[in-house]
Design a protein around this motif. Structure first.
Motif, PDB file in Angstrom:
ATOM      1  N   ALA A  11      -9.686  -3.352   2.579  1.00 32.18           N
ATOM      2  CA  ALA A  11      -9.046  -3.742   4.144  1.00 32.18           C
ATOM      3  C   ALA A  11      -7.956  -4.747   3.924  1.00 32.18           C
ATOM      4  O   ALA A  11      -7.779  -5.175   2.698  1.00 32.18           O
ATOM      5  CB  ALA A  11     -10.033  -4.234   4.710  1.00 32.18           C
ATOM      6  N   LEU A  12      -7.052  -4.638   4.960  1.00 34.99           N
ATOM      7  CA  LEU A  12      -6.234  -5.902   5.018  1.00 34.99           C
ATOM      8  C   LEU A  12      -6.565  -7.355   4.754  1.00 34.99           C
ATOM      9  O   LEU A  12      -5.903  -8.245   4.213  1.00 34.99           O
ATOM     10  CB  LEU A  12      -5.144  -5.724   6.374  1.00 34.99           C
ATOM     11  N   ASP A  13      -7.882  -7.719   4.894  1.00 34.87           N
ATOM     12  CA  ASP A  13      -8.366  -8.916   4.906  1.00 34.87           C
ATOM     13  C   ASP A  13      -8.871  -9.205   3.532  1.00 34.87           C
ATOM     14  O   ASP A  13      -9.336 -10.487   3.223  1.00 34.87           O
ATOM     15  CB  ASP A  13      -9.409  -9.363   6.091  1.00 34.87           C
ATOM     16  N   ASN A  14      -8.814  -8.180   2.548  1.00 35.07           N
ATOM     17  CA  ASN A  14      -9.133  -8.331   1.314  1.00 35.07           C
ATOM     18  C   ASN A  14      -8.043  -9.013   0.526  1.00 35.07           C
ATOM     19  O   ASN A  14      -6.806  -8.971   0.930  1.00 35.07           O
ATOM     20  CB  ASN A  14      -9.470  -7.021   0.472  1.00 35.07           C
ATOM     21  N   SER A  23      -5.632  -2.562 -10.629  1.00 37.10           N
ATOM     22  CA  SER A  23      -5.854  -2.913  -9.384  1.00 37.10           C
ATOM     23  C   SER A  23      -7.054  -2.037  -8.601  1.00 37.10           C
ATOM     24  O   SER A  23      -6.985  -0.682  -9.349  1.00 37.10           O
ATOM     25  CB  SER A  23      -4.684  -2.669  -8.264  1.00 37.10           C
ATOM     26  N   GLN A  24      -7.959  -2.650  -7.954  1.00 40.30           N
ATOM     27  CA  GLN A  24      -9.223  -1.928  -7.416  1.00 40.30           C
ATOM     28  C   GLN A  24      -8.644  -0.964  -6.477  1.00 40.30           C
ATOM     29  O   GLN A  24      -9.118   0.279  -6.503  1.00 40.30           O
ATOM     30  CB  GLN A  24     -10.326  -2.884  -7.116  1.00 40.30           C
ATOM     31  N   TYR A  25      -7.842  -1.305  -5.729  1.00 43.20           N
ATOM     32  CA  TYR A  25      -7.218  -0.520  -4.446  1.00 43.20           C
ATOM     33  C   TYR A  25      -5.839  -0.743  -4.194  1.00 43.20           C
ATOM     34  O   TYR A  25      -5.200  -1.671  -4.746  1.00 43.20           O
ATOM     35  CB  TYR A  25      -7.721  -0.693  -3.036  1.00 43.20           C
ATOM     36  N   PHE A  26      -4.926   0.152  -3.913  1.00 45.84           N
ATOM     37  CA  PHE A  26      -3.689   0.237  -3.328  1.00 45.84           C
ATOM     38  C   PHE A  26      -3.761   0.405  -1.857  1.00 45.84           C
ATOM     39  O   PHE A  26      -4.203   1.318  -1.262  1.00 45.84           O
ATOM     40  CB  PHE A  26      -2.678   1.200  -4.088  1.00 45.84           C
ATOM     41  N   ILE A  27      -3.164  -0.575  -1.245  1.00 44.45           N
ATOM     42  CA  ILE A  27      -2.932  -0.441   0.251  1.00 44.45           C
ATOM     43  C   ILE A  27      -1.350   0.094   0.559  1.00 44.45           C
ATOM     44  O   ILE A  27      -0.526  -0.686   0.246  1.00 44.45           O
ATOM     45  CB  ILE A  27      -3.202  -1.766   1.140  1.00 44.45           C
ATOM     46  N   ILE A  28      -1.456   1.156   0.927  1.00 45.70           N
ATOM     47  CA  ILE A  28      -0.028   1.685   1.366  1.00 45.70           C
ATOM     48  C   ILE A  28       0.147   1.582   2.695  1.00 45.70           C
ATOM     49  O   ILE A  28      -0.496   1.929   3.664  1.00 45.70           O
ATOM     50  CB  ILE A  28       0.095   3.248   0.814  1.00 45.70           C
ATOM     51  N   LEU A  29       1.402   0.679   3.010  1.00 45.17           N
ATOM     52  CA  LEU A  29       1.474   0.288   4.620  1.00 45.17           C
ATOM     53  C   LEU A  29       2.911   0.376   5.019  1.00 45.17           C
ATOM     54  O   LEU A  29       3.772   0.282   4.103  1.00 45.17           O
ATOM     55  CB  LEU A  29       1.100  -1.102   4.367  1.00 45.17           C
ATOM     56  N   ASP A  30       2.876   0.733   6.334  1.00 42.45           N
ATOM     57  CA  ASP A  30       4.091   0.743   6.775  1.00 42.45           C
ATOM     58  C   ASP A  30       4.563  -0.320   7.671  1.00 42.45           C
ATOM     59  O   ASP A  30       3.775  -0.865   8.442  1.00 42.45           O
ATOM     60  CB  ASP A  30       4.326   1.968   7.952  1.00 42.45           C
ATOM     61  N   THR A  31       5.610  -1.212   7.090  1.00 45.25           N
ATOM     62  CA  THR A  31       5.745  -2.614   7.725  1.00 45.25           C
ATOM     63  C   THR A  31       6.063  -2.689   9.152  1.00 45.25           C
ATOM     64  O   THR A  31       5.741  -3.587   9.797  1.00 45.25           O
ATOM     65  CB  THR A  31       6.732  -3.338   6.838  1.00 45.25           C
ATOM     66  N   ASP A  32       6.837  -1.503   9.691  1.00 44.24           N
ATOM     67  CA  ASP A  32       7.079  -1.373  11.022  1.00 44.24           C
ATOM     68  C   ASP A  32       5.727  -1.202  11.999  1.00 44.24           C
ATOM     69  O   ASP A  32       5.669  -1.883  13.017  1.00 44.24           O
ATOM     70  CB  ASP A  32       8.047  -0.204  11.090  1.00 44.24           C
ATOM     71  N   THR A  33       4.755  -0.343  11.619  1.00 46.69           N
ATOM     72  CA  THR A  33       3.559   0.032  12.307  1.00 46.69           C
ATOM     73  C   THR A  33       2.497  -0.700  12.045  1.00 46.69           C
ATOM     74  O   THR A  33       1.345  -0.673  12.774  1.00 46.69           O
ATOM     75  CB  THR A  33       3.435   1.409  12.296  1.00 46.69           C
ATOM     76  N   MET A  34       2.453  -1.262  10.675  1.00 43.86           N
ATOM     77  CA  MET A  34       1.281  -1.801   9.916  1.00 43.86           C
ATOM     78  C   MET A  34      -0.035  -0.754   9.958  1.00 43.86           C
ATOM     79  O   MET A  34      -0.966  -1.177   9.759  1.00 43.86           O
ATOM     80  CB  MET A  34       0.767  -3.223  10.889  1.00 43.86           C
ATOM     81  N   GLN A  35       0.334   0.486  10.174  1.00 40.46           N
ATOM     82  CA  GLN A  35      -0.666   1.371   9.681  1.00 40.46           C
ATOM     83  C   GLN A  35      -0.752   1.356   8.261  1.00 40.46           C
ATOM     84  O   GLN A  35       0.298   1.359   7.492  1.00 40.46           O
ATOM     85  CB  GLN A  35      -0.225   2.931  10.360  1.00 40.46           C
ATOM     86  N   GLU A  37      -2.842   3.171   4.454  1.00 34.88           N
ATOM     87  CA  GLU A  37      -3.953   3.836   3.733  1.00 34.88           C
ATOM     88  C   GLU A  37      -4.304   3.122   2.781  1.00 34.88           C
ATOM     89  O   GLU A  37      -3.570   2.520   2.030  1.00 34.88           O
ATOM     90  CB  GLU A  37      -3.123   5.277   3.376  1.00 34.88           C
ATOM     91  N   SER A  38      -5.616   3.322   2.448  1.00 29.41           N
ATOM     92  CA  SER A  38      -5.982   2.672   1.395  1.00 29.41           C
ATOM     93  C   SER A  38      -6.670   3.497   0.206  1.00 29.41           C
ATOM     94  O   SER A  38      -7.320   4.478   0.511  1.00 29.41           O
ATOM     95  CB  SER A  38      -7.399   1.907   1.802  1.00 29.41           C
ATOM     96  N   ILE A  39      -6.342   3.375  -0.954  1.00 30.06           N
ATOM     97  CA  ILE A  39      -6.606   4.351  -2.195  1.00 30.06           C
ATOM     98  C   ILE A  39      -7.141   3.470  -3.220  1.00 30.06           C
ATOM     99  O   ILE A  39      -6.737   2.562  -3.896  1.00 30.06           O
ATOM    100  CB  ILE A  39      -5.034   4.809  -2.613  1.00 30.06           C
ATOM    101  N   GLU A  40      -8.305   4.106  -3.460  1.00 29.31           N
ATOM    102  CA  GLU A  40      -9.061   3.468  -4.894  1.00 29.31           C
ATOM    103  C   GLU A  40      -8.508   3.953  -6.084  1.00 29.31           C
ATOM    104  O   GLU A  40      -8.219   5.218  -6.234  1.00 29.31           O
ATOM    105  CB  GLU A  40     -10.391   4.006  -4.735  1.00 29.31           C
ATOM    106  N   ASN A  41      -8.232   3.031  -6.816  1.00 27.03           N
ATOM    107  CA  ASN A  41      -7.066   3.310  -8.073  1.00 27.03           C
ATOM    108  C   ASN A  41      -7.930   4.220  -9.151  1.00 27.03           C
ATOM    109  O   ASN A  41      -8.693   3.651  -9.713  1.00 27.03           O
ATOM    110  CB  ASN A  41      -6.759   1.966  -8.692  1.00 27.03           C
ATOM    111  N   PRO A  42      -7.766   5.367  -9.335  1.00 26.99           N
ATOM    112  CA  PRO A  42      -8.223   6.142 -10.276  1.00 26.99           C
ATOM    113  C   PRO A  42      -8.018   5.697 -11.719  1.00 26.99           C
ATOM    114  O   PRO A  42      -8.619   6.265 -12.653  1.00 26.99           O
ATOM    115  CB  PRO A  42      -7.794   7.605  -9.926  1.00 26.99           C
TER     116      PRO A  42
END
Length: 191
Positions: A11-14, A23-35, A37-42
């Motif tokens: 989540a964004l508050d992590n 890294s445990q996760y990668f947060i892929i984010l669109d800076t315009d919309t703030m939408q 996707e959270s991806i657990e790092n394989p």
């Protein structure tokens, strides 16, 4: 713009994860919309090549910029080869705070790896000592920068930089309070 922030959770508050390749996760984010996707790092437990594998995953998502604590030589080279810009030195802040700082132009891109190879493989959940300059909570900043200090943008006014530094100081104070509280909790449990 599509960016990637390393995260200790989905989540964004992590908090921002201080490692890129592991890294445990990668947060892929669109800076315009703030939408996002959270991806657990394989690649988190890969025996080797975690930086390169993680860079490939991020590149496949069309990311233009990575925000993280540190980037080792393999990750740095793979990200550069994919034409992805890298910002390091983020610590003790949430993913959302990192994105807000990026959008305000508070960070600078790096031109060389911030830690030595295999940085994230040390004891203590990958919080190794890097180049021997850090002891588990290092900032990954370029030489000459103060620990845990985010570099200011050349476009930032003196007032804006002072405000940013005051905010960082408060966050560091809170983090220190949390560390001291945990030390006290552990001391009480041991007795």
């Amino acid at each position: 713009m599509k960016i990637c922030v390393t995260s200790s959770g989905p989540a964004l508050d992590n908090p921002v994860d201080p490692r890129f390749g592991r890294s445990q996760y990668f947060i892929i984010l669109d800076t315009d919309t703030m939408q996002f996707e959270s991806i657990e790092n394989p690649s988190i437990s890969a025996g080797g090549g975690a930086g390169s594998q993680s860079a490939q995953l991020v590149a496949n998502k069309g990311v233009e910029v990575v925000l993280t604590g540190n980037a080792g030589p393999n990750a740095f080279s793979a990200l550069q080869a994919a034409d992805i810009k890298i910002i390091v030195g983020l610590s003790n802040i949430s993913v959302k705070e990192a994105v807000e700082g990026f959008k305000k132009g508070q960070y600078q891109y790096i031109s060389e790896p911030s830690v030595a190879s295999h940085y994230g493989m040390g004891a203590g959940a990958g919080m190794g000592s890097g180049r021997g300059m850090r002891s588990g909570m290092g900032s990954g900043m370029s030489p000459g920068a103060a620990p845990n200090q985010t570099q200011s943008s050349p476009h930032m006014s003196k007032h804006e930089e002072m405000a940013m530094l005051k905010e960082q100081s408060e966050k560091m104070r809170k983090e220190l309070d949390n560390v001291e509280k945990r030390i006290n909790d552990l001391a009480e449990k041991r007795d």
